[in-house]
Design a protein around this motif. Structure first.
Motif, short mmCIF file in Angstrom:
data_model
loop_
_atom_site.label_atom_id
_atom_site.label_comp_id
_atom_site.label_asym_id
_atom_site.label_seq_id
_atom_site.Cartn_x
_atom_site.Cartn_y
_atom_site.Cartn_z
N LEU A 13 0.82 -1.21 0.00
CA LEU A 13 0.00 0.00 0.00
C LEU A 13 0.86 1.26 0.00
N GLU A 14 1.94 1.26 0.80
CA GLU A 14 2.77 2.45 0.90
C GLU A 14 3.56 2.70 -0.38
N GLN A 15 3.86 1.63 -1.13
CA GLN A 15 4.56 1.81 -2.40
C GLN A 15 3.66 2.48 -3.43
N ASN A 16 2.37 2.24 -3.32
CA ASN A 16 1.44 2.77 -4.33
C ASN A 16 0.66 3.99 -3.89
N TYR A 17 0.63 4.25 -2.57
CA TYR A 17 -0.20 5.33 -2.07
C TYR A 17 0.57 6.17 -1.06
N ASP A 18 0.22 7.44 -1.01
CA ASP A 18 0.80 8.37 -0.05
C ASP A 18 -0.19 8.54 1.10
N PHE A 19 0.09 7.90 2.23
CA PHE A 19 -0.85 7.94 3.34
C PHE A 19 -0.58 9.09 4.32
N GLY A 20 0.49 9.85 4.07
CA GLY A 20 0.73 11.04 4.89
C GLY A 20 0.78 10.72 6.37
N SER A 21 -0.14 11.31 7.13
CA SER A 21 -0.16 11.15 8.59
C SER A 21 -1.01 9.98 9.06
N LEU A 22 -1.44 9.12 8.14
CA LEU A 22 -2.20 7.94 8.54
C LEU A 22 -1.22 6.88 9.03
N ILE A 23 -1.15 6.72 10.35
CA ILE A 23 -0.13 5.88 10.96
C ILE A 23 -0.80 4.76 11.74
#
Length: 464
Positions: free
Chosen positions: A134-144
């Motif tokens: 997911l992190e390779q394909n999407y920018d989750f910013g502050s979603l931790i």
């Protein structure tokens, strides 16, 4: 070819007997008679699990565990020990071993423990793979967070972001619904267009229509100039309507038309404006119940509820608390020019035991306050706000947690009492099913098992 189980015991004959018994049950195995030989074989053999004796000449099981934790922290370790050394084995479990087995033992118990360890390892590897993908394909910013409830949120973001479907975010105040909305926008084809947010509960009812749709000059008293509304500003991008459950009923019909047809008229104008907007709505209320009460339009509810995402409360993802707290600690320490390296074990235990009714927003405020008052290199339990130790609400509809009576408080005993109450209530709620209890508490099944052993909680399974 399956990865082997590495068996270590200075009694070579016993190690061989265990290896043969496990092979008969379908496991690949390799055995050695010292920790040094085990370390030498480790890279070549790439084991799936280590089964080691505790008491061995030279390097013992404790020293071996420390070496494995440093080199291969993902590798589960099960400790075999004589009954007299069980206390030492429990300490090893607290230091990172998966579990311990008391000698003499039945092979079926060994097989069951190995099965649990490998199942957990497989689940953790799958979670890590999914997160990396997911992190390779999407920018989750502050979603931790890596807890299962929050992984479901990230999966939902990944599934819906590329479409133009309307999203309804539901969850208590302070859970981070706007962060989720921004993540959806940031990963959508509209990422280079505006993200416009409006809190429907923060605008007076008389001004909300103008805020949404704009107005022409002279439309009402005080309208000395024409003004664009949020719908016009968000054209081409995303409009986030927060707390839409608080929107006045009279205005909902106009919003429904705007969402459905992508057209509206500014206040005081007969000119129809056409826009291209992706809508994301959020609420802490139960919109279905609001519909039943006549306070929310049913047609608008179904128009908004195309792709619902439930944003979990912090108490349901308590396994994410440490990483979230460290994230806020780093941010606030940097802004204040302080150097803080983390939280003490007692501080983390106190924060984990608290119910967080204000969710992530409350956690952030708590950490900011702790950073302000901290005088050492890390946050201690005395740096936390006093309300964390006051009477706590129960999880679900379970037990209420009381305060320690008297003047001085035994912190370790109080934290253990709180932890026991939370675990016992979760197990009672789930009928003794540990996997479901761990999910309810927002921790891994492995962590739950260690806590149950540490607190000597007896589990009673109930059947439907």
């Amino acid at each position: 070819m399956p990865r082997p189980i590495l068996i270590i015991d200075d009694e070579a004959r016993l190690a061989e007997v265990i290896a043969v018994a496990l092979r008969q049950r379908g496991f690949a195995t390799h055995f050695v008679d010292s920790a040094a030989k085990a370390l030498a074989w480790l890279d070549e053999g790439n084991p799936s699990l280590v089964l080691t004796d505790l008491r061995m000449p030279g390097m013992d099981g404790r020293a071996l565990l420390q070496r494995l934790q440093a080199a291969r922290p993902e590798l589960p370790v099960i400790v075999m020990t004589a009954y007299a050394s069980v206390r030492d084995a429990v300490a090893l479990v607290q230091d990172g071993a998966f579990d311990y087995i008391s000698k003499p033992f039945e092979m079926e118990d060994v097989v069951a423990t190995i099965g649990r360890a490998l199942k957990l390892q497989e689940a953790e590897a799958e979670n890590a793979r999914l997160r990396q993908e997911l992190e390779q394909n999407y920018d989750f910013g502050s979603l931790i967070g890596t807890s299962p409830p929050f992984q479901a949120v990230l999966q939902g973001v990944a599934e819906v972001c590329a479409s133009r479907a309307t999203v309804l975010l539901q969850g208590e105040s302070g859970t981070g619904k706007e962060l989720v909305a921004r993540a959806i926008h940031r990963n959508s084809p509209r990422r280079h267009k505006p993200f416009v947010a409006l809190n429907c509960a923060a605008i007076p009812e008389a001004l909300l229509e103008s805020e949404l749709f704009g107005h022409v000059k002279g439309a009402f008293s005080g309208a000395v100039a024409a003004r664009q509304g949020r719908f016009a500003v968000a054209d081409g991008g995303t409009l986030f309507l927060d707390e839409i459950g608080d929107m006045p009923l009279a205005l909902q019909a106009k919003v429904l038309r705007a969402v459905q047809e992508q057209t509206f008229e500014p206040v005081g104008s007969s000119r129809t404006v056409t826009v291209d907007i992706r809508f994301i709505a959020a609420t802490h209320q139960d919109l279905r119940r609001r519909v039943e009460q006549g306070a929310f339009r049913e047609d608008l509810y179904y128009r908004l509820n195309v792709f619902p995402i439930q944003v979990p409360v912090l108490r349901d993802r308590i396994g994410d608390l440490e990483v979230l707290a460290l994230h806020f600690l780093k941010r606030h320490a940097a802004s204040m020019g302080k150097r803080l390296d983390g939280f003490s074990r007692a501080a983390l235990a106190a924060m984990t035991a608290y119910a967080w009714p204000g969710n992530i927003r409350e956690l952030q405020n708590c950490v900011e306050r702790a950073v302000i008052v901290a005088r050492g290199t890390g946050v201690e339990v005395t740096d936390l706000p006093p309300y964390l130790f006051e009477r706590r609400p129960p999880i679900g509809q379970g037990v209420a947690l009381g305060q320690a009576a008297g003047g001085a408080v035994n912190l370790e005993a109080e934290l253990a009492r709180i932890e026991r109450a939370l675990l016992t209530e979760a197990l009672r709620t789930t009928g003794g099913v540990q996997a479901r209890a761990a999910e309810l508490l927002g921790i891994t099944e492995r962590s739950l098992w260690h806590r149950i052993k540490k607190l000597e909680i007896r589990i009673t399974r109930t059947t439907d």
